[in-house]
Design a protein around this motif. Sequence first.
Motif, PDB file in Angstrom:
ATOM      1  N   LEU A 109      12.037 -17.011 -31.403  1.00 32.06           N
ATOM      2  CA  LEU A 109      11.292 -15.837 -31.866  1.00 32.06           C
ATOM      3  C   LEU A 109       9.893 -16.203 -32.340  1.00 32.06           C
ATOM      4  N   GLY A 110       9.779 -17.345 -33.029  1.00 33.41           N
ATOM      5  CA  GLY A 110       8.466 -17.758 -33.511  1.00 33.41           C
ATOM      6  C   GLY A 110       7.509 -18.085 -32.384  1.00 33.41           C
ATOM      7  N   LEU A 111       8.024 -18.686 -31.307  1.00 32.87           N
ATOM      8  CA  LEU A 111       7.165 -19.020 -30.172  1.00 32.87           C
ATOM      9  C   LEU A 111       6.663 -17.763 -29.480  1.00 32.87           C
ATOM     10  N   MET A 112       7.518 -16.781 -29.325  1.00 36.36           N
ATOM     11  CA  MET A 112       7.086 -15.533 -28.682  1.00 36.36           C
ATOM     12  C   MET A 112       6.094 -14.767 -29.546  1.00 36.36           C
ATOM     13  N   ALA A 113       6.367 -14.696 -30.853  1.00 33.73           N
ATOM     14  CA  ALA A 113       5.429 -14.007 -31.752  1.00 33.73           C
ATOM     15  C   ALA A 113       4.106 -14.747 -31.832  1.00 33.73           C
ATOM     16  N   SER A 114       4.146 -16.080 -31.866  1.00 38.37           N
ATOM     17  CA  SER A 114       2.912 -16.862 -31.926  1.00 38.37           C
ATOM     18  C   SER A 114       2.086 -16.700 -30.666  1.00 38.37           C
ATOM     19  N   TYR A 115       2.757 -16.582 -29.518  1.00 34.09           N
ATOM     20  CA  TYR A 115       2.038 -16.394 -28.257  1.00 34.09           C
ATOM     21  C   TYR A 115       1.254 -15.082 -28.265  1.00 34.09           C
ATOM     22  N   VAL A 116       1.864 -14.047 -28.780  1.00 31.89           N
ATOM     23  CA  VAL A 116       1.175 -12.754 -28.846  1.00 31.89           C
ATOM     24  C   VAL A 116       0.011 -12.823 -29.825  1.00 31.89           C
ATOM     25  N   LEU A 117       0.233 -13.420 -30.996  1.00 32.00           N
ATOM     26  CA  LEU A 117      -0.827 -13.488 -32.000  1.00 32.00           C
ATOM     27  C   LEU A 117      -1.973 -14.392 -31.568  1.00 32.00           C
ATOM     28  N   ALA A 118      -1.695 -15.399 -30.763  1.00 32.75           N
ATOM     29  CA  ALA A 118      -2.726 -16.360 -30.391  1.00 32.75           C
ATOM     30  C   ALA A 118      -3.480 -15.975 -29.127  1.00 32.75           C
ATOM     31  N   ILE A 178       2.490 -22.780 -37.795  1.00 33.15           N
ATOM     32  CA  ILE A 178       2.289 -24.052 -37.097  1.00 33.15           C
ATOM     33  C   ILE A 178       1.987 -23.840 -35.616  1.00 33.15           C
ATOM     34  N   LEU A 179       2.647 -22.874 -34.981  1.00 27.73           N
ATOM     35  CA  LEU A 179       2.529 -22.719 -33.523  1.00 27.73           C
ATOM     36  C   LEU A 179       1.268 -21.977 -33.100  1.00 27.73           C
ATOM     37  N   VAL A 180       0.769 -21.075 -33.905  1.00 31.13           N
ATOM     38  CA  VAL A 180      -0.406 -20.291 -33.502  1.00 31.13           C
ATOM     39  C   VAL A 180      -1.607 -21.179 -33.179  1.00 31.13           C
ATOM     40  N   PRO A 181      -1.945 -22.182 -34.003  1.00 32.23           N
ATOM     41  CA  PRO A 181      -3.078 -23.048 -33.609  1.00 32.23           C
ATOM     42  C   PRO A 181      -2.842 -23.795 -32.302  1.00 32.23           C
ATOM     43  N   PHE A 182      -1.608 -24.201 -32.023  1.00 31.33           N
ATOM     44  CA  PHE A 182      -1.317 -24.869 -30.755  1.00 31.33           C
ATOM     45  C   PHE A 182      -1.615 -23.945 -29.577  1.00 31.33           C
ATOM     46  N   LEU A 183      -1.175 -22.713 -29.673  1.00 31.56           N
ATOM     47  CA  LEU A 183      -1.349 -21.786 -28.554  1.00 31.56           C
ATOM     48  C   LEU A 183      -2.790 -21.326 -28.427  1.00 31.56           C
ATOM     49  N   PRO A 211       5.380 -26.134 -22.381  1.00 26.35           N
ATOM     50  CA  PRO A 211       5.125 -27.581 -22.294  1.00 26.35           C
ATOM     51  C   PRO A 211       3.909 -28.038 -23.099  1.00 26.35           C
ATOM     52  N   LEU A 212       2.827 -27.242 -23.095  1.00 28.99           N
ATOM     53  CA  LEU A 212       1.636 -27.641 -23.834  1.00 28.99           C
ATOM     54  C   LEU A 212       1.841 -27.564 -25.338  1.00 28.99           C
ATOM     55  N   ALA A 213       2.701 -26.671 -25.793  1.00 31.28           N
ATOM     56  CA  ALA A 213       2.960 -26.518 -27.222  1.00 31.28           C
ATOM     57  C   ALA A 213       4.195 -27.280 -27.681  1.00 31.28           C
ATOM     58  N   MET A 214       4.704 -28.171 -26.856  1.00 27.91           N
ATOM     59  CA  MET A 214       5.943 -28.864 -27.179  1.00 27.91           C
ATOM     60  C   MET A 214       5.887 -29.671 -28.481  1.00 27.91           C
ATOM     61  N   PRO A 215       4.782 -30.344 -28.829  1.00 26.47           N
ATOM     62  CA  PRO A 215       4.747 -31.023 -30.134  1.00 26.47           C
ATOM     63  C   PRO A 215       4.980 -30.081 -31.308  1.00 26.47           C
ATOM     64  N   GLY A 216       4.364 -28.907 -31.269  1.00 25.73           N
ATOM     65  CA  GLY A 216       4.593 -27.937 -32.322  1.00 25.73           C
ATOM     66  C   GLY A 216       5.992 -27.361 -32.301  1.00 25.73           C
ATOM     67  N   VAL A 217       6.540 -27.165 -31.091  1.00 27.05           N
ATOM     68  CA  VAL A 217       7.909 -26.654 -30.968  1.00 27.05           C
ATOM     69  C   VAL A 217       8.899 -27.637 -31.579  1.00 27.05           C
ATOM     70  N   ILE A 218       8.718 -28.921 -31.288  1.00 29.10           N
ATOM     71  CA  ILE A 218       9.618 -29.933 -31.841  1.00 29.10           C
ATOM     72  C   ILE A 218       9.493 -30.003 -33.351  1.00 29.10           C
ATOM     73  N   THR A 219       8.271 -29.918 -33.858  1.00 31.69           N
ATOM     74  CA  THR A 219       8.061 -29.974 -35.306  1.00 31.69           C
ATOM     75  C   THR A 219       8.737 -28.811 -36.003  1.00 31.69           C
ATOM     76  N   GLY A 290       3.103 -33.176 -34.912  1.00 34.14           N
ATOM     77  CA  GLY A 290       3.013 -31.725 -34.760  1.00 34.14           C
ATOM     78  C   GLY A 290       2.146 -31.084 -35.815  1.00 34.14           C
ATOM     79  N   LEU A 291       2.276 -31.521 -37.054  1.00 33.22           N
ATOM     80  CA  LEU A 291       1.444 -30.955 -38.120  1.00 33.22           C
ATOM     81  C   LEU A 291      -0.012 -31.340 -37.931  1.00 33.22           C
TER      82      LEU A 291
END
Length: 297
Positions: A109-118, A178-183, A211-219, A290-291
Motif C-alpha cells: 500500500l505504501g508503494l502505491m500511495a508513494s507512486y501517486v504522491l511522487a 521513505i519511498l516518496v523521495p526514491f520515486l 526495481p529502481l526503488a528496491m533499496p527503499g522497499v527493502i528498508t 535505504g535511508l
Amino acid sequence: MSTATELITTRAPRGRRVGARPHRERLPWGNPLVYFIALVVIALILVPVAYIVLGGFRTNAQITTDPAGFPAPWNVENYLVVLAGPMFWQQVLNSTIAALATTAGAVGLGLMASYVLARYRFRGRGVLYALFAAGLMFPITVAITPLYIVVRNLGLMNSLPGVILPQIAFALPVTIIILVPFLRAIPDEIEEAAFIDGASRLGFFWRMVIPLAMPGVITTGILAFIGSWNSYLLPLFILNNEASFTLPLGVQAFSSQYSVDTARVLAFTSLSMIPALVFFSLFERRIVGGLTGAVKG
C-alpha cells in the motif's frame, strides 16, 4: 607491441611502477573521546542482551549466588525445555504471520500511495503528503483506546487480523516518507521512453518503478517487520488467548507462569529476541543504504 609498451611507460607517472596499486591515504583516527563514548553506548546495549542469553545457561542457584557471574557449569536444560514446549512454537508462528502480513500490507500500500504522491500532480497532493507525515507524530499509545473500539466493533478481537490491520496503518507513514523521495528521483525521461515503447502505467510501475526503488522497499519492509515482531501494546489489548499470543505477550505470560524460575524465563526471553536480532543484523546495511537514498532523494 613494443610501441604500446613504450607509450604506457612514457605516460606512467614518475616514481610509480606500471600496474602498481595507488597509495591509500590513512584516515585520521579523530577524537578519542568519541570512540570512548561509542564504546560506552555499545556496552550499554550489548551487556543486557548478553546477560539474558548467558542467564539462560545458568541455574536459579547460580543466579542467586552470583547474579553477574558466568555459567559454571553451562546448563542447556532451560533452552531445551522452552524449545520442547508447543506454546513457544505457536507464538513464533503467530509473530511470523503477523510480521509478514504487516510487511506485505505496509510495503504494498505504501508503494502505491508513494507512486501517486511522487509522480502525479493533483490538487491537494501537498496536504495529503503532510497528512501522512503527521502520522509520524502520533504513536500507537495515543490511539490505543479508539483502535480497541474499532477492532471490537469489526469483530476482530482475539485474532491476528485485529493486530495486523492497525499495524499496517501505523507503518504506512514511515513507508511513504521513505519511498516518496526514491520515486521522485526517477528521471521523467525513463517514464517517457517507457510510454513510447508501449508500456502502460501499470507496466511502468511493475517493470521500472519497483526495481529502481528496491533499496527503499527493502528498508521499509525491514522496519515494518521488526516493528511488528516487537509490538507489545496493541496485541496486549487485542489478544486474550495464550494460543493466539505473539512472542512479546508470550514472554509476559511465561514469566508470570514461571516467576520463581528466573533462568527459564531468561532462556525464553533470549529465544524470543534471537529472530529479530538476526534479521536486523543481516539487513542492517540495507536499512542504512535505504535511508541514505531517501535523504539524497
